[in-house]
Design an enzyme around this catalytic site. Structure first.
Site, PDB file in Angstrom:
ATOM      1  N   HIS A 189     -49.075 -46.047 115.985  1.00 44.19           N
ATOM      2  CA  HIS A 189     -49.612 -46.700 114.786  1.00 44.19           C
ATOM      3  C   HIS A 189     -50.823 -47.550 115.074  1.00 44.19           C
ATOM      4  O   HIS A 189     -51.662 -47.765 114.194  1.00 44.19           O
ATOM      5  CB  HIS A 189     -48.523 -47.458 114.042  1.00 44.19           C
ATOM      6  CG  HIS A 189     -48.090 -46.687 112.853  1.00 44.19           C
ATOM      7  ND1 HIS A 189     -48.205 -47.132 111.573  1.00 44.19           N
ATOM      8  CD2 HIS A 189     -47.640 -45.404 112.772  1.00 44.19           C
ATOM      9  CE1 HIS A 189     -47.800 -46.183 110.753  1.00 44.19           C
ATOM     10  NE2 HIS A 189     -47.440 -45.134 111.461  1.00 44.19           N
ATOM     11  N   ARG A 332     -43.998 -45.034 100.035  1.00 43.57           N
ATOM     12  CA  ARG A 332     -42.921 -44.728 100.978  1.00 43.57           C
ATOM     13  C   ARG A 332     -42.082 -45.982 101.209  1.00 43.57           C
ATOM     14  O   ARG A 332     -42.627 -47.064 101.435  1.00 43.57           O
ATOM     15  CB  ARG A 332     -43.500 -44.255 102.312  1.00 43.57           C
ATOM     16  CG  ARG A 332     -42.403 -43.886 103.308  1.00 43.57           C
ATOM     17  CD  ARG A 332     -42.958 -43.312 104.567  1.00 43.57           C
ATOM     18  NE  ARG A 332     -43.530 -44.342 105.413  1.00 43.57           N
ATOM     19  CZ  ARG A 332     -44.105 -44.103 106.587  1.00 43.57           C
ATOM     20  NH1 ARG A 332     -44.198 -42.860 107.024  1.00 43.57           N
ATOM     21  NH2 ARG A 332     -44.602 -45.068 107.320  1.00 43.57           N
ATOM     22  N   GLU A 431     -39.840 -35.092 108.885  1.00 42.48           N
ATOM     23  CA  GLU A 431     -40.378 -35.544 110.170  1.00 42.48           C
ATOM     24  C   GLU A 431     -39.327 -35.527 111.276  1.00 42.48           C
ATOM     25  O   GLU A 431     -39.580 -35.933 112.394  1.00 42.48           O
ATOM     26  CB  GLU A 431     -41.021 -36.923 110.023  1.00 42.48           C
ATOM     27  CG  GLU A 431     -40.167 -37.972 109.343  1.00 42.48           C
ATOM     28  CD  GLU A 431     -40.914 -39.290 109.134  1.00 42.48           C
ATOM     29  OE1 GLU A 431     -42.001 -39.468 109.690  1.00 42.48           O
ATOM     30  OE2 GLU A 431     -40.371 -40.153 108.427  1.00 42.48           O
ATOM     31  N   ASN A 454     -46.583 -36.662 112.738  1.00 43.10           N
ATOM     32  CA  ASN A 454     -46.601 -37.617 113.857  1.00 43.10           C
ATOM     33  C   ASN A 454     -45.220 -37.691 114.505  1.00 43.10           C
ATOM     34  O   ASN A 454     -45.073 -37.670 115.716  1.00 43.10           O
ATOM     35  CB  ASN A 454     -47.001 -39.011 113.376  1.00 43.10           C
ATOM     36  CG  ASN A 454     -48.341 -39.001 112.672  1.00 43.10           C
ATOM     37  OD1 ASN A 454     -49.126 -38.091 112.884  1.00 43.10           O
ATOM     38  ND2 ASN A 454     -48.592 -39.987 111.842  1.00 43.10           N
ATOM     39  N   ASP A 455     -44.215 -37.781 113.633  1.00 49.09           N
ATOM     40  CA  ASP A 455     -42.850 -37.833 114.157  1.00 49.09           C
ATOM     41  C   ASP A 455     -42.269 -36.448 114.402  1.00 49.09           C
ATOM     42  O   ASP A 455     -41.547 -36.245 115.374  1.00 49.09           O
ATOM     43  CB  ASP A 455     -41.947 -38.612 113.195  1.00 49.09           C
ATOM     44  CG  ASP A 455     -42.146 -40.100 113.351  1.00 49.09           C
ATOM     45  OD1 ASP A 455     -42.088 -40.578 114.494  1.00 49.09           O
ATOM     46  OD2 ASP A 455     -42.390 -40.776 112.348  1.00 49.09           O
ATOM     47  N   CYS A 502     -48.676 -35.534 105.575  1.00 50.65           N
ATOM     48  CA  CYS A 502     -49.321 -36.846 105.671  1.00 50.65           C
ATOM     49  C   CYS A 502     -49.422 -37.339 107.116  1.00 50.65           C
ATOM     50  O   CYS A 502     -49.810 -38.466 107.360  1.00 50.65           O
ATOM     51  CB  CYS A 502     -48.593 -37.867 104.810  1.00 50.65           C
ATOM     52  SG  CYS A 502     -46.866 -38.052 105.243  1.00 50.65           S
TER      53      CYS A 502
END
Ligand code: PEP
Ligand code: MG
Length: 577
Positions: A189, A332, A431, A454-455, A502
């Site tokens: 992040h 979210r 994810e 990302n995850d 996303c």
């Protein structure tokens, strides 16, 4: 020249600021007899102020998190009253005639050392609390010295061993013109925020802090992931020219702002922006976004000692939602935990935090926090065009529990006569591999999916997204990852639901064509990346994108996939010429 991981593109040239988190440099000063009394009073006053602060934090933690969490702050208060600490410091000030900061640091060191020698693990861990308390008192005594990046007042390039997302979000973009750190990966992040804020950054440099001294001059090349230390005039000149070129390209791409993201054969893709804080909204407009595809609400919980109230959340969510109208915002729910900690959570310290109590798991263990957020979201939903997205859902059971929370909150609001959007759309982030593999089952329960690569990549490939040692193994084009993405798109579409992405993969121009070809309906990314992705979409045809995706999906060899993408890119470049 040192090579690391390219985290946020752009070039920065400037003076170094070595940042060490909460390191207090305390000087020893000898007191005159006349000063001693005042010094002791200063110490007592600092203790009283810290005690008041702790009381407030404990009360707020108790109200919002329950007894278990408020206990930590009560334990801190007990340390504060411990005679070993209080009397120890006063005795040293009086006897040795030294300033209180020096005495405090000495006594805290002694006490924490003695705790560290204890066999019992729990008690040994308490040495951290003692150091923490010491810092709180020192902060109070020393006033407003630099203890956060927000306090930097001249233009610098920050060099640090690590920066947390909360450090990064606190940076002033006009002061911190770039940063380079030892730790981290491309989708940590810290890197994502640098990208959102438009700050050039290189992460995962492993030992940059050992090579740089406080007065050095450096160049950060965020696109190549390079840091140049004390460059000569020729190198500086070259980079300045390169920087100018980048700015011209960005200006040119800016002209696409009001055009839609449509392929040459008329297929439209929705392009939206990811935001962390409302301050990013002007950048969203500049980027020409069709709305907000991911609003990471956890940032409202960071960099503060208390939790945001329902009212504060309601105000912020309403403000964001109104400002983006007539477009929509996908809000979210909290994804705290792992690399994103609020101060009230710091005590959690899990051994394997990315596998631990994170996002929706944390919310389900703290229903008061979750309920307060859901109430705020639902109340704000009447002020705009809002959808809700749940992070880290692992499968249908969890989704059902979360939906039950939504239903209960809606029921409660109706009972109180508070308006909300009853048919608010609900989506889940895909994810976690288990969610991708059960997308067909979950598709019946949701309105949309948003793929969080990302995850998804870190959990599929077992590669920690913030660990620089495995950064080279983090591969968005791994066949397994592509298969999962494809599967989610297909299952979502079969159920008539839209599917977006996303994660950072959506922001990488190297993947745009294959993602469009796989059939994604929406791509959401840091607003700064939107023009360059839009430019690609407008220059390709959907039919050729589909062909490329089909060809790639049939490949068995990773090298083949790279060659296919490279060949396609070259033929596009040639056609442009
Ligand atoms: C993701 O995991 O891809 C994502 C968008 O969420 P975050 O980066 O906030 O974990
Ligand atoms: Mg995620």
């Amino acid at each position: 020249m040192i090579k690391g991981v390219a985290a946020s593109s752009g070039i920065a040239i400037g003076k170094v600021f070595m940042f060490e988190e909460e390191e207090f440099i305390v000087e020893k000063r000898t007191l005159t007899d006349y000063e001693i009394k005042g010094e002791v009073m200063r110490f007592r006053k600092a203790i009283a102020t810290v005690r008041e602060e702790l009381k407030k934090t404990s009360k707020s933690a108790f109200e919002k998190l329950g007894k278990k969490h408020s206990r930590l702050f009560d334990a801190y208060s007990m340390i504060l009253d411990d005679p070993m600490l209080k009397n120890g410091v006063i005795k040293m000030v009086v006897k040795e005639k030294v300033n209180v900061e020096h005495a405090l640091q000495f006594v805290i060191n002694e006490i924490s050392q003695s705790f560290m020698e204890i066999k019992d693990e729990y008690l040994r861990e308490r040495s951290k609390d003692i150091i923490d308390i010491g810092k709180k008192i020192l902060k109070n005594l020393t006033g407003t010295k630099i203890n956060g990046l927000k306090d930097i007042l001249s233009e610098v390039i920050v060099i640090a061993h690590n920066l947390s997302p909360s450090d990064t979000i606190a940076m002033r973009k006009d002061k911190v013109i770039g940063f380079a750190i030892d730790m981290g990966g491309k989708t940590s992040h810290t890197a994502i925020l640098a990208h959102s804020l438009g700050i050039p950054a290189v992460v995962g440099l492993k030992n940059i802090t050992r090579h740089i001294k406080p007065d050095d001059m450096v160049i950060i090349d965020g696109s190549q992931g390079i840091v140049v230390i004390n460059p000569d005039e020729i190198t500086i000149g070259n980079y300045e020219r390169e920087k100018k070129k980048e700015q011209e390209v960005a200006k040119e791409l800016g002209k696409l702002r009001d055009l839609s993201a449509v392929t040459t054969d008329g297929h439209t893709i929705e392009l939206s922006a990811n935001i962390e804080v409302p301050e990013e909204i002007p950048i969203v407009f500049e980027g020409g976004s069709a709305g907000i595809g991911l609003y990471r609400t956890e940032y409202l919980y960071m960099n503060r000692d208390d939790l945001p109230s329902e009212e504060e959340q309601y105000k912020q969510y309403s403000e964001v939602s109104k400002s983006i109208l007539p477009n929509s915002v996908i809000i979210r729910t909290l994804d705290l935990g792992a690399d994103r900690m609020s101060k009230t959570m710091e005590a959690l310290a899990e051994r394997n935090p990315f596998m631990g109590l994170r996002a929706v798991r944390y919310c389900l263990k703290h229903p008061e926090i979750f309920r307060s957020q859901l109430r705020a979201i639902l109340r704000a939903s009447v002020h705009g065009n809002m959808k809700v997205l749940f992070p880290m859902i692992s499968g249908l059971d969890e989704l059902k529990i979360v939906k039950q929370f939504m239903d209960d909150t809606q029921y409660q609001l109706s009972k109180e006569g508070i308006p909300f959007k009853e048919d608010i759309e609900i989506g889940v982030m895909i994810e976690v591999p288990s969610a991708a593999l059960t997308a067909d089952i979950m598709s019946k329960e949701v309105d949309f999916f948003s793929i969080g690569t990302n995850d998804l990549i870190q959990y599929s490939l077992a590669v920690d997204r913030v660990n620089e040692n495995v950064a080279d193994l983090y591969n968005p084009l791994h066949i397994s990852v592509l298969r999962l993405i494809k599967m989610v798109i297909e299952k979502g579409h079969m159920a008539g639901k839209w599917v977006g992405m996303c994660g950072e993969m959506a922001a990488d121009p190297a993947f745009t064509k294959i993602l469009i070809g796989m059939g994604l309906d929406e791509l959401s990314m840091s607003a700064i990346s939107l023009p360059k992705i839009k430019n690609i979409i407008r220059s390709i045809s959907f039919s050729s994108a589909r062909e490329l995706a089909d060809e790639v999906m049939a490949a068995e060899d990773q090298g083949d996939i790279l060659r296919m993408l490279r060949r396609d890119e070259l033929s596009r470049e040639n056609r442009k010429k």
